[in-house]
Design a protein around this motif. Structure first.
Motif, mmCIF file in Angstrom:
data_model
loop_
_atom_site.group_PDB
_atom_site.id
_atom_site.type_symbol
_atom_site.label_atom_id
_atom_site.label_comp_id
_atom_site.label_asym_id
_atom_site.label_seq_id
_atom_site.Cartn_x
_atom_site.Cartn_y
_atom_site.Cartn_z
ATOM 1 N N TYR A 88 -23.822 -11.540 9.195
ATOM 2 C CA TYR A 88 -22.699 -10.890 8.507
ATOM 3 C C TYR A 88 -21.418 -10.824 9.351
ATOM 4 O O TYR A 88 -20.437 -11.497 9.058
ATOM 5 C CB TYR A 88 -23.087 -9.463 8.106
ATOM 6 C CG TYR A 88 -24.179 -9.372 7.070
ATOM 7 C CD1 TYR A 88 -23.908 -9.661 5.731
ATOM 8 C CD2 TYR A 88 -25.471 -8.984 7.407
ATOM 9 C CE1 TYR A 88 -24.897 -9.557 4.766
ATOM 10 C CE2 TYR A 88 -26.468 -8.880 6.439
ATOM 11 C CZ TYR A 88 -26.174 -9.163 5.134
ATOM 12 O OH TYR A 88 -27.151 -9.062 4.179
ATOM 13 N N THR A 89 -21.426 -9.982 10.392
ATOM 14 C CA THR A 89 -20.160 -9.660 11.065
ATOM 15 C C THR A 89 -19.592 -10.845 11.854
ATOM 16 O O THR A 89 -18.374 -10.973 11.973
ATOM 17 C CB THR A 89 -20.342 -8.461 12.018
ATOM 18 O OG1 THR A 89 -21.423 -8.739 12.923
ATOM 19 C CG2 THR A 89 -20.692 -7.201 11.235
ATOM 20 N N THR B 297 -24.379 -7.803 -1.011
ATOM 21 C CA THR B 297 -24.436 -7.496 -2.445
ATOM 22 C C THR B 297 -23.066 -7.078 -2.983
ATOM 23 O O THR B 297 -22.846 -7.084 -4.192
ATOM 24 C CB THR B 297 -25.400 -6.322 -2.706
ATOM 25 O OG1 THR B 297 -24.889 -5.171 -2.032
ATOM 26 C CG2 THR B 297 -26.792 -6.636 -2.215
ATOM 27 N N VAL C 57 -19.660 -9.346 3.086
ATOM 28 C CA VAL C 57 -20.198 -9.053 1.757
ATOM 29 C C VAL C 57 -21.594 -9.650 1.592
ATOM 30 O O VAL C 57 -21.796 -10.854 1.809
ATOM 31 C CB VAL C 57 -19.274 -9.634 0.659
ATOM 32 C CG1 VAL C 57 -19.842 -9.359 -0.716
ATOM 33 C CG2 VAL C 57 -17.865 -9.067 0.781
ATOM 34 N N LYS D 113 -25.501 0.511 6.381
ATOM 35 C CA LYS D 113 -26.832 0.946 5.930
ATOM 36 C C LYS D 113 -26.950 2.472 5.974
ATOM 37 O O LYS D 113 -27.547 3.075 5.097
ATOM 38 C CB LYS D 113 -27.932 0.273 6.754
ATOM 39 C CG LYS D 113 -27.919 -1.245 6.627
ATOM 40 C CD LYS D 113 -28.031 -1.705 5.167
ATOM 41 C CE LYS D 113 -28.060 -3.223 5.017
ATOM 42 N NZ LYS D 113 -26.724 -3.854 5.014
ATOM 43 N N GLY E 117 -25.960 -4.345 11.832
ATOM 44 C CA GLY E 117 -26.828 -5.508 11.633
ATOM 45 C C GLY E 117 -27.339 -6.149 12.908
ATOM 46 O O GLY E 117 -27.922 -7.235 12.875
HETATM 47 C C1 LIG Z 1 -26.322 -5.335 4.506
HETATM 48 C C2 LIG Z 1 -25.161 -5.747 5.356
HETATM 49 C C3 LIG Z 1 -23.933 -6.189 4.806
HETATM 50 C C4 LIG Z 1 -23.741 -6.382 3.337
HETATM 51 O O1 LIG Z 1 -23.461 -5.196 2.672
HETATM 52 P P1 LIG Z 1 -23.381 -5.174 1.074
HETATM 53 O O2 LIG Z 1 -23.059 -3.788 0.741
HETATM 54 O O3 LIG Z 1 -24.731 -5.593 0.569
HETATM 55 O O4 LIG Z 1 -22.340 -6.151 0.655
HETATM 56 C C5 LIG Z 1 -22.900 -6.472 5.672
HETATM 57 N N1 LIG Z 1 -23.063 -6.382 7.012
HETATM 58 C C6 LIG Z 1 -24.216 -5.994 7.563
HETATM 59 C C7 LIG Z 1 -24.331 -5.960 9.040
HETATM 60 C C8 LIG Z 1 -25.307 -5.664 6.762
HETATM 61 O O5 LIG Z 1 -26.462 -5.298 7.333
#
Ligand SMILES: *Cc1c(COP(=O)(O)O)cnc(C)c1O
Length: 319
Positions: A267-268, A188, A186, A48, A297
């Protein structure tokens, strides 16, 4: 809470690569390191920071006073944009999916740590129905928002555009050329696109989609037409975006106990689960060196823990 730091986005963060020591890695003779992008900032963390950097610099250059963006009620991007805006002195407007959330804002804020952080940093919300949310990028809707709030710099949902991809090309350093594989979660696909574009010869990127669907490859290809040094492993979304099960929660807690590294369930956590599963299944040759990007995140854990508590299920352990 952080207040202002106008030069925050001028900083060139270089995150440490932390080696992971687990019996499975020793057994399979594979080296795994995690790039600790999560340590950049508690809220403007990981990708981010990278995705906002050139967008906020551009907003400033264009003499904009505000930025507007979109997201769900637990969105890391919404929280990061609010805090980042405050840091650099830009007002922030958040279009949030779910009009029911706007009906009793104090209650929504009391129950939702993400929106609370955003509001505490000055973000103004506009809640819309899921139906309207699908048309949020239309000219008509954006014009309506300009009438409501005045001029702003627009950042798309999830923060992905060309400037975001440029920022994500700064995640890897020259030293990281020593790795055979670079892995990332992933959403977006913007982060993956940046990694793909900054890769050295013979290196490969592996993406782990956090959501279901086949549209992601197309999105990534938009930014990386010339590259074919990447692939997606689509078996680790755990049912879809922000979906999870007990196995994932237990995995996150065990990984934290074994390594000290906190993962998030959206995500992670899914990515590291996937990497270790692929290692277990002998996908990587002996001697392979893997770098996994910790995209941050962690602010989202509070929201998921709230839901787990309501269901009386085991929670994600946090410090
Ligand atoms: C937003 C986010 C992603 C995804 O990233 P993109 O560029 O949208 O693929 C991955 N991991 C975390 C922790 C995020 O906050």
């Amino acid at each position: 809470m952080s207040t202002t730091n106008p030069t925050f986005f001028d900083t060139n963060f270089v995150s440490e690569n932390q080696q992971i020591l687990l019996p499975i890695l020793e057994e399979k003779k594979v080296a795994l390191f995690i790039k600790r992008e999560d340590l950049i900032h508690p809220i403007v963390s990981g990708n981010k920071f990278r995705k906002l950097k050139y967008n906020l610099q551009e907003a400033k250059k264009l003499k904009k006073k505000a930025v507007l963006t979109f997201g769900g009620a637990y969105s890391n991007h919404i929280a990061a944009t609010a805090v980042a805006g405050k840091l650099v002195g830009l007002k922030t407007f958040g279009i949030i999916r779910g009009d029911e959330l706007g009906k009793n804002l104090p209650q929504t804020i009391a129950e939702n740590a993400t929106l609370k952080v955003a509001q505490d940093h000055g973000m103004k919300f506009h809640f819309i129905s899921r139906e309207l949310y699908r048309q949020k990028s239309s000219f008509g809707f954006i014009e309506k928002m300009k009438n409501k709030w005045g001029d702003f710099y627009l950042i798309p949902e999830g923060g992905t555009n060309c400037l975001a991809v440029d920022g994500c090309q700064e995640i890897l350093t020259p030293q990281d050329a020593a790795f055979d594989y670079v892995c990332a979660s992933v959403g977006t696909g913007g982060t993956l696109a940046g990694l793909i574009k900054s890769l050295k010869k013979k290196q490969k990127v592996i993406g782990f989609p956090a959501l279901k669907g086949n549209f992601l490859s197309e999105e990534i290809k938009k930014y990386t037409i010339k590259n074919n040094n990447w692939s997606l492993k689509k078996d680790y979304h755990f049912g879809g975006y922000a979906k999870y099960n007990k196995e994932l929660i237990i995995f996150i807690n065990k990984f934290k106990a074994d390594t000290g590294i906190q993962l998030d369930p959206v995500y992670t956590g899914k990515m590291i689960f996937g990497i270790l599963d692929l290692i277990e299944k002998d996908t990587f040759k002996e001697g392979a060196k893997i770098l996994a990007i910790h995209t941050g995140g962690l602010q989202g854990i509070a929201g998921i823990n709230n839901l787990l508590k309501q269901k009386e299920e085991p929670l994600i352990n946090v410090l």
